[in-house]
Design a protein around this motif. Structure first.
Motif, PDB file in Angstrom:
ATOM      1  N   VAL A 121      83.292  71.824  38.919  1.00 12.41           N
ATOM      2  CA  VAL A 121      82.965  71.338  37.577  1.00 12.41           C
ATOM      3  C   VAL A 121      82.254  69.996  37.685  1.00 12.41           C
ATOM      4  O   VAL A 121      82.215  69.384  38.746  1.00 12.41           O
ATOM      5  N   ARG A 122      81.729  69.554  36.564  1.00  9.84           N
ATOM      6  CA  ARG A 122      80.987  68.290  36.573  1.00  9.84           C
ATOM      7  C   ARG A 122      81.541  67.278  35.571  1.00  9.84           C
ATOM      8  O   ARG A 122      81.009  66.181  35.446  1.00  9.84           O
ATOM      9  N   THR A 123      82.548  67.668  34.819  1.00  6.04           N
ATOM     10  CA  THR A 123      83.156  66.721  33.875  1.00  6.04           C
ATOM     11  C   THR A 123      84.679  66.878  33.918  1.00  6.04           C
ATOM     12  O   THR A 123      85.202  67.933  34.289  1.00  6.04           O
ATOM     13  N   ASN A 569      95.803  75.613  52.063  1.00  3.85           N
ATOM     14  CA  ASN A 569      97.236  75.431  52.268  1.00  3.85           C
ATOM     15  C   ASN A 569      98.067  75.776  51.040  1.00  3.85           C
ATOM     16  O   ASN A 569      99.199  75.332  50.896  1.00  3.85           O
ATOM     17  N   GLY A 570      97.455  76.545  50.145  1.00  2.00           N
ATOM     18  CA  GLY A 570      98.247  77.110  49.057  1.00  2.00           C
ATOM     19  C   GLY A 570      98.349  76.249  47.822  1.00  2.00           C
ATOM     20  O   GLY A 570      99.044  76.600  46.874  1.00  2.00           O
ATOM     21  N   GLY A 571      97.664  75.098  47.802  1.00  2.00           N
ATOM     22  CA  GLY A 571      97.628  74.310  46.573  1.00  2.00           C
ATOM     23  C   GLY A 571      96.524  74.839  45.669  1.00  2.00           C
ATOM     24  O   GLY A 571      95.618  75.524  46.131  1.00  2.00           O
ATOM     25  N   GLN A 572      96.617  74.541  44.381  1.00  2.00           N
ATOM     26  CA  GLN A 572      95.514  74.907  43.497  1.00  2.00           C
ATOM     27  C   GLN A 572      94.566  73.722  43.404  1.00  2.00           C
ATOM     28  O   GLN A 572      94.999  72.574  43.445  1.00  2.00           O
ATOM     29  N   VAL A 573      93.290  74.017  43.263  1.00  2.00           N
ATOM     30  CA  VAL A 573      92.338  72.905  43.241  1.00  2.00           C
ATOM     31  C   VAL A 573      91.115  73.262  42.410  1.00  2.00           C
ATOM     32  O   VAL A 573      90.718  74.421  42.327  1.00  2.00           O
ATOM     33  N   VAL A 574      90.574  72.267  41.752  1.00  2.00           N
ATOM     34  CA  VAL A 574      89.271  72.407  41.124  1.00  2.00           C
ATOM     35  C   VAL A 574      88.414  71.259  41.661  1.00  2.00           C
ATOM     36  O   VAL A 574      88.888  70.126  41.792  1.00  2.00           O
ATOM     37  N   GLN A 575      87.207  71.593  42.069  1.00  2.00           N
ATOM     38  CA  GLN A 575      86.318  70.587  42.657  1.00  2.00           C
ATOM     39  C   GLN A 575      85.509  69.927  41.545  1.00  2.00           C
ATOM     40  O   GLN A 575      84.771  70.598  40.823  1.00  2.00           O
ATOM     41  N   TYR A 576      85.656  68.619  41.406  1.00  2.00           N
ATOM     42  CA  TYR A 576      84.872  67.876  40.422  1.00  2.00           C
ATOM     43  C   TYR A 576      83.693  67.253  41.166  1.00  2.00           C
ATOM     44  O   TYR A 576      83.867  66.309  41.924  1.00  2.00           O
ATOM     45  N   GLN A 577      82.523  67.841  40.968  1.00  2.00           N
ATOM     46  CA  GLN A 577      81.316  67.360  41.641  1.00  2.00           C
ATOM     47  C   GLN A 577      80.871  66.104  40.913  1.00  2.00           C
ATOM     48  O   GLN A 577      80.058  66.144  40.009  1.00  2.00           O
ATOM     49  N   TRP A 578      81.425  64.985  41.324  1.00  2.00           N
ATOM     50  CA  TRP A 578      81.240  63.760  40.569  1.00  2.00           C
ATOM     51  C   TRP A 578      79.872  63.141  40.824  1.00  2.00           C
ATOM     52  O   TRP A 578      79.356  63.187  41.929  1.00  2.00           O
ATOM     53  N   ALA A 579      79.295  62.587  39.773  1.00  2.00           N
ATOM     54  CA  ALA A 579      78.071  61.790  39.918  1.00  2.00           C
ATOM     55  C   ALA A 579      78.207  60.613  38.977  1.00  2.00           C
ATOM     56  O   ALA A 579      78.893  60.712  37.955  1.00  2.00           O
TER      57      ALA A 579
ATOM     58  N   ILE B 343      78.025  70.690  29.152  1.00  2.00           N
ATOM     59  CA  ILE B 343      77.303  69.831  28.210  1.00  2.00           C
ATOM     60  C   ILE B 343      77.471  70.306  26.770  1.00  2.00           C
ATOM     61  O   ILE B 343      76.821  69.796  25.870  1.00  2.00           O
ATOM     62  N   CYS B 344      78.330  71.284  26.566  1.00  2.00           N
ATOM     63  CA  CYS B 344      78.588  71.776  25.215  1.00  2.00           C
ATOM     64  C   CYS B 344      79.982  71.350  24.780  1.00  2.00           C
ATOM     65  O   CYS B 344      80.829  71.050  25.610  1.00  2.00           O
ATOM     66  N   ILE B 345      80.203  71.363  23.471  1.00  2.00           N
ATOM     67  CA  ILE B 345      81.505  70.882  23.009  1.00  2.00           C
ATOM     68  C   ILE B 345      82.483  72.008  22.715  1.00  2.00           C
ATOM     69  O   ILE B 345      83.653  71.754  22.495  1.00  2.00           O
ATOM     70  N   ALA B 346      82.023  73.242  22.701  1.00  2.00           N
ATOM     71  CA  ALA B 346      82.959  74.325  22.380  1.00  2.00           C
ATOM     72  C   ALA B 346      82.381  75.663  22.818  1.00  2.00           C
ATOM     73  O   ALA B 346      81.283  75.739  23.363  1.00  2.00           O
ATOM     74  N   ASN B 347      83.176  76.704  22.587  1.00  2.00           N
ATOM     75  CA  ASN B 347      82.718  78.073  22.803  1.00  2.00           C
ATOM     76  C   ASN B 347      82.614  78.769  21.459  1.00  2.00           C
ATOM     77  O   ASN B 347      83.443  78.551  20.580  1.00  2.00           O
ATOM     78  N   ASN B 348      81.613  79.618  21.313  1.00  2.00           N
ATOM     79  CA  ASN B 348      81.409  80.341  20.056  1.00  2.00           C
ATOM     80  C   ASN B 348      82.124  81.689  20.127  1.00  2.00           C
ATOM     81  O   ASN B 348      81.642  82.625  20.753  1.00  2.00           O
ATOM     82  N   THR B 373      76.132  63.469  32.316  1.00  2.00           N
ATOM     83  CA  THR B 373      76.215  64.278  33.536  1.00  2.00           C
ATOM     84  C   THR B 373      74.873  64.459  34.216  1.00  2.00           C
ATOM     85  O   THR B 373      74.820  64.826  35.394  1.00  2.00           O
ATOM     86  N   GLY B 374      73.787  64.251  33.472  1.00  2.00           N
ATOM     87  CA  GLY B 374      72.481  64.567  34.039  1.00  2.00           C
ATOM     88  C   GLY B 374      72.208  66.060  34.088  1.00  2.00           C
ATOM     89  O   GLY B 374      71.198  66.493  34.637  1.00  2.00           O
TER      90      GLY B 374
END
Lengths: 598, 420
Positions: A121-123, A569-579, B343-348, B373-374
């Motif tokens: 994800v990015r946010t 190793n069995g943990g849950q994870v989400v990758q935040y591709q930070w910028a 970049i959206c605020i919701a799902n339709n 976010t760019g």
């Protein structure tokens, strides 16, 4: 997709017409419909081949034939092609190679989909959508941005593991204080390693899960100690890094103290290891005071300090290896935690409700085992050891008693209880019937010469006794150990299984059985103490404790390799591709910040 | 501001989108609903532009429209008129209209009329000509002009008479909700929606009194055109997004459009103002014999579908066209829509996508999230040859330039009195 393209060439009529005119080759595949996306991909693919000057791949529709004419790639063979025929016209020297590639492409169209096991994800918002029950943010972005992101993690009630360095001490203090107010923990900054419920965090080793918990201000120190523990057959419950500056005067060991308390409350942890460089004297004093309030033994190393004498529950070590080995020793013989074995045990609750039931009855056939049990209970109850043991009475304190039934007093006129269990059975029945008995403690010595099925004798006695007690509204906890091996005629595991089937708790050793018995008695008397403790607990550690109660659920902000490790190793994870916000444009970032606060 | 926060305003904006009720009412000559087209005037796609800045295919479309309208007899004559400024150019968006690619629309061309009954907003779009040599890609040979005449004389009136028989018009939401579960994303792929439209309209075409030969031509034309629904979708999205813009607050994108020179966006809180930046050139797959060398810079109003939340935003709904975005297979489509969701605020939830675990399509592109976010919206698009007359040479995707959003953010800061 059209079925015809999936049947392969074997099943369809193939008519490959080859014609040469100015090096133009025509390949027509009858009834092989492909959609336009496939055709364009195919064109790209074939035109990239060596030796292919020009190529056109189209279905044989009239309008496509016109296009071929326009581009000078029309051949007479195309005239006969129908709209459902795949047509290839290529200007090439070796048309066979083109045909081979064409077939290869058509047969291997399932795209090489590289699905990763976790989302990227990015946010923060999307991270929350993807992993709504996350409990840890693992942050490894550049230091100048790390504190801001750590605060965003705290906003979302996440514990923080701050791998990033170059975070100011002011920011560190702010983060740790804010976390403490929310019952959260901030590990770091500059925290290189951690292990949470067996899941390695950042730079960490894969260590068997076990009962040694580690808190440390030094990454490699933690790694050295935990790996020595692992190589020597021990295991680690959790390793909590604090960051090197946690013991600075300004920070005052905020995370260290949280980590120690969390491990103290953790049912998986029996021994706590503490690793640090020498802290400020005031902070060191504070930490040692915290050690003393813990219910579990602590092995502490302040690197470079000469180890002090052991006091209370605190042991000191000089090298990392000493630390690991001492922890292992304690872990093998440590106070058995009631929580670990009897958490939510119904019998225990029932006994607790019956205020008369507070005593241990230990009936032994092994004299030295009885002596060991007495010794451990004397220690637990703070009694002076008694050298005289009349009539095998190894311990008598209130209604507590530990008796060696192999004493001469009981073997006159009957066989030793290792051979003839009759008398011990009587004593056990008596003890169970006694409304003051809480815990029944037994040994079972097997081997050549011993009774051929001692467990088979006691199992029904205990089972029946527990049942009768239940009818009277009571409960009894029976604990036993078996002294023997798998090669003995009675077979160690068979004896254990029989006892366990009857509801007996079987421990690894007599010492552990006795310690468990003592711990149960202590837990029965805890009520009033607990209430006091609650009042004095200043720090809420709910969310930090939740973090180690199960495998971590991680939002990984930064280095994606760390996410892989958690995942593997069995943990849950989400990758935040930070910028950086707005690509690092400070003005736009400031506008965004202000608009959000409008 | 009547709202406490921008977030609250944005909620009001997307509520207008989810509560919209678009109906396809009629097909009429453009000049009957757009008074500006009664003189020598042409609509074009994207923000306002001038002849000199139009890419070659858009200029070709203008020549074609000039010939179609009979303002000039020859190509040379038409070219001269256009160069001399004898024809007025209007951004379609300024007159409640949209047009794909060049978007060139003249007074006698038939347009679809879609009304959002929740607001009464009407929006217009010309009719889809099909593929090959077509005006929207800059072609203007006899075949193109003849087809335009046929559409004016036969197709438009037939559709009008058919639609007139449907009380209240044709409910577009129903078709859209069905088609998104059938693999359409409504920009690159409209096969399902076009088929559903044909299924809906045929019974009324038959009873429209259209002579048999013409009826045969009309139904064949509709049956052969996979993209016919695109222009209906564009008018639909326009009627919905214009309604959303009536909130006049917030940071939600209401228009995405490009004129081959500039990409322009409009934002719910920033009125009619365009925020522009130079367009990018699409990246994608090309028909045999063409490459990105031959591509025209990005153009067309069809990106209104992305503003509405479909098209590239809903790539995941259309596995059939996924490979336009890359070779990673379906996973690339999931990643694309996941990225757009950032970049959206919701799902339709009116547009649930089966291949996305029934998440609704993206809803409400927030310029703040774009700048933060760019990540810029991805547009699914056709690619025109850079020389007029050669038509479509491929299809692919293109990104909205970030500059549009940065400028809009500065304007938003000014509107809300934020000083930095």
């Amino acid at each position: 997709m059209d079925m015809r393209s999936e049947t392969g060439f074997e099943d369809v009529t193939i008519n490959i017409g080859l014609g040469v005119r100015n090096m133009l080759h025509t390949v027509i595949k009858k009834n092989l419909y492909q959609d336009s996306v496939s055709l364009m991909l195919l064109t790209n693919h074939l035109s990239a081949m060596d030796g292919v000057e020009r190529i056109s791949v189209m279905m044989g529709t009239p309008s496509n034939k016109d296009i071929m004419k326009g581009s000078g790639l029309f051949t007479d063979e195309l005239e006969a092609a129908s709209p459902n025929d795949l047509c290839v016209v290529a200007e090439t020297e070796d048309v066979d190679l083109v045909i081979e590639e064409l077939e290869d492409f058509l047969n291997n169209q399932s795209a090489a989909s590289e699905a990763t096991a976790y989302s990227t994800v990015r946010t923060w918002e999307m991270a929350g959508n993807k992993l709504p029950n996350a409990d840890l943010a693992l942050i490894s972005i550049a230091g100048e941005h790390a504190a801001a992101e750590a605060n965003k993690a705290l906003d979302r009630d996440l514990n923080v593991f701050l791998f990033s360095d170059n975070v100011s001490i002011e920011d560190e203090l702010q983060l740790k204080q804010r976390a403490a107010e929310k019952g959260l923990m901030v590990m770091g900054p500059d925290c290189g390693t951690g292990i949470l419920s067996g899941v390695p965090i950042a730079f960490a080793n894969v260590i068997e899960k076990g009962n040694i918990g580690v808190v440390g201000a030094s990454g490699t120190g933690i790694q050295e100690v935990t790996t020595i523990i692992g190589r020597n057959g021990g295991g680690v419950s959790h390793a909590i890094g604090t960051g090197g500056r946690d013991l600075a005067l300004e920070i005052g060991a905020l995370t260290t103290i949280q980590g120690l308390r969390v491990l103290d409350a953790d049912p998986e942890t029996d021994v706590i290891v503490y690793i640090s460089k020498p802290p400020a004297p005031e902070v060191r004093k504070k930490v040692v005071e915290v050690f003393k309030t813990l219910s579990k033994p602590v092995v502490s190393i302040f690197m470079g300090d000469k180890p002090k004498e052991q006091h209370d529950n605190v042991h000191y070590a000089w090298t990392l290896e000493d630390t690991a080995l001492k922890a292992l020793e304690l872990a093998q013989t440590s106070n058995v935690s009631v929580d670990g074995i009897l958490a939510d045990n119904e019998d225990l609750k029932k006994i607790k409700a019956n205020k008369d039931q507070r005593f241990i009855k230990g009936y032994y056939c092994g004299g030295t085992l009885a002596l060991e049990a007495a010794m451990i209970l004397e220690d637990a109850f703070d009694l002076d050891p008694d050298a005289a043991h009349p009539e095998g009475m190894m311990l008598q304190h209130g209604e507590h008693e530990v008796i060696d039934l192999g004493d001469d007093a009981y073997t006159q006129g009957r066989a030793h209880p290792m051979i003839d269990p009759t008398f011990r059975v009587e004593k056990v029945k008596e003890a169970i019937a006694n409304p003051k008995t809480a815990v029944l403690l037994l040994d079972n010595v097997i081997g050549y010469g011993a009774h051929d099925d001692m467990a088979g004798v006691f199992a029904p006695v205990v089972e029946k006794g527990k049942k009768e007690a239940a009818e009277q509204g009571r409960a009894i906890i029976a604990i036993a150990s078996v002294t023997g091996t798998a090669q003995d005629p009675q077979v160690y595991q068979d004896q254990v299984d029989k006892l366990e089937a009857a509801g007996v708790i079987v421990t690894e050793s007599n010492a552990q059985a006795t310690k468990l018995a003592a711990a149960i008695i202590a837990s029965l008397e805890e009520e009033t103490v607990e209430a006091e403790v609650e009042k004095t607990v200043v720090a809420d550690l709910t969310k930090a404790s939740e973090l180690i109660s199960d495998k971590p659920r991680v939002v990984n902000v930064g280095l994606s390799g760390f996410a892989d490790t958690v995942q593997e190793n069995g943990g849950q994870v989400v990758q935040y591709q930070w910028a950086p916000i707005a690509g690092g444009d400070k003005r736009l970032a400031a506008i965004l910040e202000k608009l959000s606060k409008l | 501001m009547q709202f406490k926060t921008i977030d609250e305003a944005n909620q009001a904006v997307i509520q207008h989108i989810t509560e919209s009720e678009p109906f396809f009412l009629d097909v009429v000559p453009a000049k009957s609903v757009i008074s500006e087209l009664n003189g020598k005037a042409l609509l074009h796609s994207g923000p306002p532009t001038v002849w000199e800045k139009m890419p070659h295919p858009m200029q070709g479309s203008c020549i074609g429209a000039t010939l179609f309208e009979g303002w000039a007899e020859t190509e040379e004559e038409a070219q001269k008129m256009l160069e001399n400024g004898e024809v007025t150019f209007l951004s379609a968006h300024s007159v409640n209209a949209v047009g794909p690619m060049g978007g060139i629309t003249s007074g006698n061309m038939p347009v679809v009329v879609v009304e959002n009954k929740a607001s009464g907003k009407h929006a217009y779009c010309n009719l889809n000509e099909g593929i090959g040599a077509v005006l929207r890609f800059g072609a203007y040979n006899d075949e193109v002009i003849n087809r335009l005449n046929w559409m004016k004389d036969v197709l438009g009136p037939a559709l009008s008479k058919a639609l007139a028989q449907i009380e209240g018009g044709m409910n577009v939401n129903v078709i859209v909700a069905k088609a998104i579960t059938m693999g359409d994303e409504f920009h690159q792929r409209n096969i399902a929606a076009s088929s559903l439209f044909l299924r809906e309209i045929v019974p009324y075409l038959i009873t429209s009194g259209t002579p048999e030969k013409e009826l045969q031509e009309v139904t064949k034309f509709l049956a052969d055109n996979d993209q016919f629904f695109l222009n209906i979708m564009m008018a639909t999205a326009k009627s919905v997004m214009d309604t959303a813009a009536t909130v006049t607050e917030g940071s939600i994108v209401t228009v995405l459009a490009r004129n081959g020179d500039q990409f322009g966006i409009k934002v719910s809180g920033l009125g009619d103002q365009w925020f522009t930046a130079p367009v990018n050139t699409p990246d994608g797959l090309y028909f045999s014999g063409y490459s990105s060398e031959d591509a025209t810079p990005d153009m067309g109003d069809s990106a209104i579908t992305e503003a509405y939340g479909v098209g590239g935003m809903a790539m995941v709904a259309a596995p059939g066209v996924v490979r336009f975005v890359g070779t990673g297979g379906f996973n690339d489509a999931v990643n694309t829509s996941d990225e757009m969701r950032e970049i959206c605020i919701a799902n339709n939830n009116n547009l649930q996508i089966p291949t996305w675990d029934f998440q609704g399509a993206c809803l409400g592109i927030d310029i703040r999230k774009v700048v933060e976010t760019g990540i810029t919206p991805v547009i699914n698009t056709g690619i025109a040859h850079k020389v007029a007359g050669n038509g479509q040479i491929g299809a692919g995707t293109v990104r909205v330039p970030l500059g549009c959003f940065e400028k809009a953010l500065e304007a938003l800061a000014e509107k809300y009195g934020v000083e930095v």
